[in-house]
Design a protein around this motif. Structure first.
Motif, PDB file in Angstrom:
ATOM      1  N   ARG A  70       5.819   3.981   1.326  1.00 54.76           N
ATOM      2  CA  ARG A  70       4.810   4.096   2.397  1.00 54.76           C
ATOM      3  C   ARG A  70       4.765   5.507   2.968  1.00 54.76           C
ATOM      4  O   ARG A  70       3.691   6.083   3.153  1.00 54.76           O
ATOM      5  N   ALA A  71       5.934   6.073   3.271  1.00 51.21           N
ATOM      6  CA  ALA A  71       5.985   7.397   3.884  1.00 51.21           C
ATOM      7  C   ALA A  71       5.468   8.485   2.943  1.00 51.21           C
ATOM      8  O   ALA A  71       4.842   9.444   3.393  1.00 51.21           O
ATOM      9  N   LEU A  72       5.715   8.337   1.648  1.00 55.47           N
ATOM     10  CA  LEU A  72       5.213   9.304   0.663  1.00 55.47           C
ATOM     11  C   LEU A  72       3.744   9.074   0.331  1.00 55.47           C
ATOM     12  O   LEU A  72       3.117   9.918  -0.300  1.00 55.47           O
ATOM     13  N   GLU A  73       3.230   7.912   0.742  1.00 60.12           N
ATOM     14  CA  GLU A  73       1.850   7.525   0.428  1.00 60.12           C
ATOM     15  C   GLU A  73       1.607   7.585  -1.074  1.00 60.12           C
ATOM     16  O   GLU A  73       0.626   8.151  -1.553  1.00 60.12           O
ATOM     17  N   LEU A  74       2.549   6.974  -1.829  1.00 57.67           N
ATOM     18  CA  LEU A  74       2.416   6.962  -3.286  1.00 57.67           C
ATOM     19  C   LEU A  74       1.235   6.095  -3.709  1.00 57.67           C
ATOM     20  O   LEU A  74       1.087   4.974  -3.226  1.00 57.67           O
ATOM     21  N   PRO A  75       0.411   6.589  -4.615  1.00 54.94           N
ATOM     22  CA  PRO A  75      -0.696   5.768  -5.118  1.00 54.94           C
ATOM     23  C   PRO A  75      -0.154   4.651  -6.015  1.00 54.94           C
ATOM     24  O   PRO A  75       0.971   4.732  -6.527  1.00 54.94           O
ATOM     25  N   ASP A  76      -0.940   3.607  -6.207  1.00 59.92           N
ATOM     26  CA  ASP A  76      -0.534   2.475  -7.039  1.00 59.92           C
ATOM     27  C   ASP A  76      -0.259   2.876  -8.481  1.00 59.92           C
ATOM     28  O   ASP A  76       0.437   2.165  -9.198  1.00 59.92           O
ATOM     29  N   SER A  77      -0.776   4.023  -8.910  1.00 61.59           N
ATOM     30  CA  SER A  77      -0.575   4.463 -10.290  1.00 61.59           C
ATOM     31  C   SER A  77       0.860   4.951 -10.548  1.00 61.59           C
ATOM     32  O   SER A  77       1.255   5.101 -11.699  1.00 61.59           O
ATOM     33  N   VAL A  78       1.628   5.187  -9.499  1.00 66.42           N
ATOM     34  CA  VAL A  78       3.015   5.648  -9.652  1.00 66.42           C
ATOM     35  C   VAL A  78       3.925   4.435  -9.818  1.00 66.42           C
ATOM     36  O   VAL A  78       3.979   3.567  -8.944  1.00 66.42           O
ATOM     37  N   ALA A  79       4.622   4.361 -10.938  1.00 65.37           N
ATOM     38  CA  ALA A  79       5.568   3.267 -11.178  1.00 65.37           C
ATOM     39  C   ALA A  79       6.780   3.478 -10.278  1.00 65.37           C
ATOM     40  O   ALA A  79       7.306   4.589 -10.192  1.00 65.37           O
ATOM     41  N   VAL A  80       7.212   2.401  -9.623  1.00 63.67           N
ATOM     42  CA  VAL A  80       8.339   2.488  -8.691  1.00 63.67           C
ATOM     43  C   VAL A  80       9.475   1.603  -9.197  1.00 63.67           C
ATOM     44  O   VAL A  80       9.275   0.418  -9.473  1.00 63.67           O
ATOM     45  N   ALA A  81      10.667   2.186  -9.328  1.00 69.87           N
ATOM     46  CA  ALA A  81      11.839   1.423  -9.769  1.00 69.87           C
ATOM     47  C   ALA A  81      12.262   0.454  -8.674  1.00 69.87           C
ATOM     48  O   ALA A  81      12.399   0.838  -7.520  1.00 69.87           O
ATOM     49  N   ARG A  82      12.464  -0.797  -9.067  1.00 66.50           N
ATOM     50  CA  ARG A  82      12.925  -1.826  -8.131  1.00 66.50           C
ATOM     51  C   ARG A  82      13.994  -2.685  -8.813  1.00 66.50           C
ATOM     52  O   ARG A  82      13.992  -3.906  -8.691  1.00 66.50           O
ATOM     53  N   ALA A 104      12.351   1.862 -21.619  1.00 65.97           N
ATOM     54  CA  ALA A 104      12.450   0.846 -22.675  1.00 65.97           C
ATOM     55  C   ALA A 104      11.343  -0.204 -22.560  1.00 65.97           C
ATOM     56  O   ALA A 104      10.843  -0.692 -23.580  1.00 65.97           O
ATOM     57  N   SER A 105      10.934  -0.519 -21.343  1.00 67.86           N
ATOM     58  CA  SER A 105       9.900  -1.542 -21.142  1.00 67.86           C
ATOM     59  C   SER A 105       8.489  -0.993 -21.314  1.00 67.86           C
ATOM     60  O   SER A 105       7.521  -1.747 -21.356  1.00 67.86           O
ATOM     61  N   GLY A 106       8.364   0.336 -21.388  1.00 71.23           N
ATOM     62  CA  GLY A 106       7.041   0.951 -21.504  1.00 71.23           C
ATOM     63  C   GLY A 106       6.354   1.138 -20.164  1.00 71.23           C
ATOM     64  O   GLY A 106       5.206   1.568 -20.110  1.00 71.23           O
ATOM     65  N   GLU A 107       7.065   0.849 -19.091  1.00 71.53           N
ATOM     66  CA  GLU A 107       6.490   1.022 -17.749  1.00 71.53           C
ATOM     67  C   GLU A 107       6.232   2.503 -17.447  1.00 71.53           C
ATOM     68  O   GLU A 107       5.291   2.853 -16.742  1.00 71.53           O
ATOM     69  N   ILE A 108       7.092   3.368 -17.991  1.00 70.04           N
ATOM     70  CA  ILE A 108       6.910   4.817 -17.917  1.00 70.04           C
ATOM     71  C   ILE A 108       7.092   5.369 -19.326  1.00 70.04           C
ATOM     72  O   ILE A 108       7.627   4.689 -20.195  1.00 70.04           O
ATOM     73  N   HIS A 109       6.625   6.612 -19.524  1.00 70.94           N
ATOM     74  CA  HIS A 109       6.626   7.159 -20.880  1.00 70.94           C
ATOM     75  C   HIS A 109       7.254   8.543 -20.937  1.00 70.94           C
ATOM     76  O   HIS A 109       7.188   9.309 -19.970  1.00 70.94           O
ATOM     77  N   GLN A 110       7.814   8.849 -22.092  1.00 70.65           N
ATOM     78  CA  GLN A 110       8.400  10.155 -22.355  1.00 70.65           C
ATOM     79  C   GLN A 110       7.375  11.240 -22.027  1.00 70.65           C
ATOM     80  O   GLN A 110       6.193  11.115 -22.354  1.00 70.65           O
ATOM     81  N   GLY A 111       7.844  12.294 -21.362  1.00 69.37           N
ATOM     82  CA  GLY A 111       6.970  13.413 -21.020  1.00 69.37           C
ATOM     83  C   GLY A 111       6.313  13.288 -19.664  1.00 69.37           C
ATOM     84  O   GLY A 111       5.718  14.249 -19.182  1.00 69.37           O
ATOM     85  N   GLY A 112       6.408  12.129 -19.032  1.00 70.36           N
ATOM     86  CA  GLY A 112       5.832  11.950 -17.702  1.00 70.36           C
ATOM     87  C   GLY A 112       6.688  12.626 -16.638  1.00 70.36           C
ATOM     88  O   GLY A 112       7.819  13.026 -16.886  1.00 70.36           O
ATOM     89  N   ASN A 113       6.143  12.749 -15.441  1.00 71.11           N
ATOM     90  CA  ASN A 113       6.863  13.341 -14.311  1.00 71.11           C
ATOM     91  C   ASN A 113       7.462  12.236 -13.454  1.00 71.11           C
ATOM     92  O   ASN A 113       6.766  11.274 -13.114  1.00 71.11           O
ATOM     93  N   ALA A 114       8.732  12.397 -13.078  1.00 73.69           N
ATOM     94  CA  ALA A 114       9.385  11.405 -12.222  1.00 73.69           C
ATOM     95  C   ALA A 114      10.085  12.096 -11.068  1.00 73.69           C
ATOM     96  O   ALA A 114      10.729  13.130 -11.243  1.00 73.69           O
TER      97      ALA A 114
END
Length: 133
Positions: A70-82, A104-114
């Motif tokens: 919430r504080a970062l105002e992350l858009p829904d397109s950003v995958a969040v680890a839970r 491994a699940s494909g939720e995020i991909h190689q080369g992306g920014n985290a």
């Protein structure tokens, strides 16, 4: 330094002693202070929060993760680890375990920014923006 968390040793019936982080003591505004520092980091690498592919915080509990999202105002397109939901608090291993599961699940991909952030008692923290392996 302002106390943000209280770390206490508790005697239990099964374990003689164990450390616990009482998140009910999270001081008002702590997530916003951490989020402001994280925004500065993201801006320093000439990126924007909107350009992140993933947010992988230390898996302490979902209240902290929710407050940071919430504080970062992350858009829904950003995958969040839970991963806390299925693995519990795995301490220092929580970020690499969450990253591995998400890749491994494909939720995020190689080369992306985290955006990674680890934190502990007293709101001591370290963070970095990485290119996913």
């Amino acid at each position: 330094m302002t106390e943000i968390f209280r770390l206490s040793l508790v005697a239990g019936p099964v374990r003689s002693r164990f450390a616990s982080l009482d998140m009910r003591d999270l001081k008002p505004g702590a997530a916003e202070v951490l989020a402001a520092a994280l925004r500065q980091l993201v801006n320093a690498v000439e990126d924007a929060v909107e350009d992140l592919d993933a947010f992988i915080p230390h898996q302490a509990n979902n209240r902290i993760t929710d407050a940071l999202v919430r504080a970062l105002e992350l858009p829904d397109s950003v995958a969040v680890a839970r991963d806390i939901i299925t693995t519990g608090n795995t301490s220092a291993a929580s970020i690499p375990l969450a990253m591995d599961r998400m890749l491994a699940s494909g939720e995020i991909h190689q080369g992306g920014n985290a955006l990674l952030v680890g934190f502990g008692a007293g709101l001591v923290f370290a963070s970095e923006v990485v290119i996913l392996p």
